[in-house]
Scaffold this active site. Structure first.
Site, mmCIF file in Angstrom:
data_model
loop_
_atom_site.group_PDB
_atom_site.id
_atom_site.type_symbol
_atom_site.label_atom_id
_atom_site.label_comp_id
_atom_site.label_asym_id
_atom_site.label_seq_id
_atom_site.Cartn_x
_atom_site.Cartn_y
_atom_site.Cartn_z
ATOM 1 C CB SER A 101 -0.866 0.016 1.275
ATOM 2 O OG SER A 101 -1.510 1.251 1.452
ATOM 3 C CE1 TYR A 156 -3.788 -2.027 5.402
ATOM 4 C CE2 TYR A 156 -3.126 0.282 5.454
ATOM 5 C CZ TYR A 156 -3.463 -0.855 4.738
ATOM 6 O OH TYR A 156 -3.467 -0.827 3.370
#
Length: 277
Positions: free
Chosen positions: A133, A146
């Protein structure tokens, strides 16, 4: 010519589904993996082979790889896409949930790489694609666990790339920006459940609002932009090590490299509407 085989995890929706379709269109025999195969019916109807797989269960992953090898005799592409965003203040997120976030986003991906690599080594070819990401290069409040998984997956991918390159195997990192999937809404629900009351409630409200705004807006890129990048990577003779694609990915990653920590803190805080003292 031998038809190449690809495994895509988290294939039931979003990036995974789009990637499975893209690779099939490129001529791969594609296995789409998900915990619940009933969510793979539309892919199966179009020729993608469904495989039940839980990336937190070793026997499940081993069984899936064994099935692919038994049916095709090879595995050429592994796309580690399965993952989710466990949002909440670090003080509030239970340590068991933190472990689960790493189990899904990191350990599952690395275990599948371990299982696929002996077959790729025997072929002297293969590509492992890890979906990280832009959150593996930047950070946001209440996203600690995360971001921790994505930073970890970036580092593991770099080490793995050096290890397997002499064996004819490529490792590619895909760094999505804002993508129009259900991810943002799920993360927003999670942050509200975890930190919606108590000391971090104002921050949780702001972060949830930002996540939902992005999820419901029309600025985010469609999952196809990620699928196209993966398709380009796995068919290139010399793929890039990283592909930063999707809304905001390149500018935010660039800003992180240019700005000091404090200036980037201020930028991100403003972007998500964090309350001020």
């Amino acid at each position: 010519m031998t038809t190449k085989t690809a495994l895509v995890t988290g294939a039931s929706s979003g990036i995974g589904e789009a990637t499975a379709r893209k690779l099939q269109n490129l001529g791969f025999t594609v296995y789409g993996a998900a915990r619940r195969t009933d969510r793979l019916k539309s892919l199966a109807a179009d020729g993608v082979r469904p495989v039940a797989m839980d990336v937190t269960d070793d026997a499940s992953m081993q069984s899936g790889i064994d099935q692919i090898i038994a049916e095709t005799g090879r595995i050429d592409v592994l796309v580690n896409n399965a993952g989710y965003g466990s949002y909440g203040a670090l003080e509030d997120v239970g340590i068991d949930e933190g472990r689960r976030q790493f189990e899904v986003n990191v350990f599952g991906a690395m275990r599948l790489a371990q299982l696929a690599l002996p077959h790729m080594r025997a072929q002297r070819s293969g590509t492992i694609v890890n979906i990280t990401s832009m959150g593996g290069k930047i950070y946001t409040p209440l996203g600690g666990w995360y971001h921790g998984t994505k930073f970890a997956l970036e580092a593991l991918s770099d080490c793995l790339r050096l290890e397997v390159k002499p064996l004819g195997i490529d490792v590619v990192v895909i760094e999505p920006g804002g993508i129009a999937t259900e991810w943002g809404g799920i993360a927003a629900d999670h942050v509200e459940r975890t930190s919606g009351t108590g000391a971090y409630a104002p921050q949780a409200k702001a972060v949830a609002m930002s996540l939902r705004s992005e999820a419901n807006g029309n600025r985010n890129s469609p999952p196809s932009v990620i699928a196209n990048a993966i398709g380009k990577a796995v068919t290139a003779s010399k793929p890039k090590t990283r592909y930063a694609v999707g809304f905001g990915a390149k500018p935010l990653i660039t800003a992180r490299g240019l700005l000091s920590d404090r200036k980037f803190d201020a930028l991100i805080s403003r972007a998500v509407g964090m309350p001020r003292n």
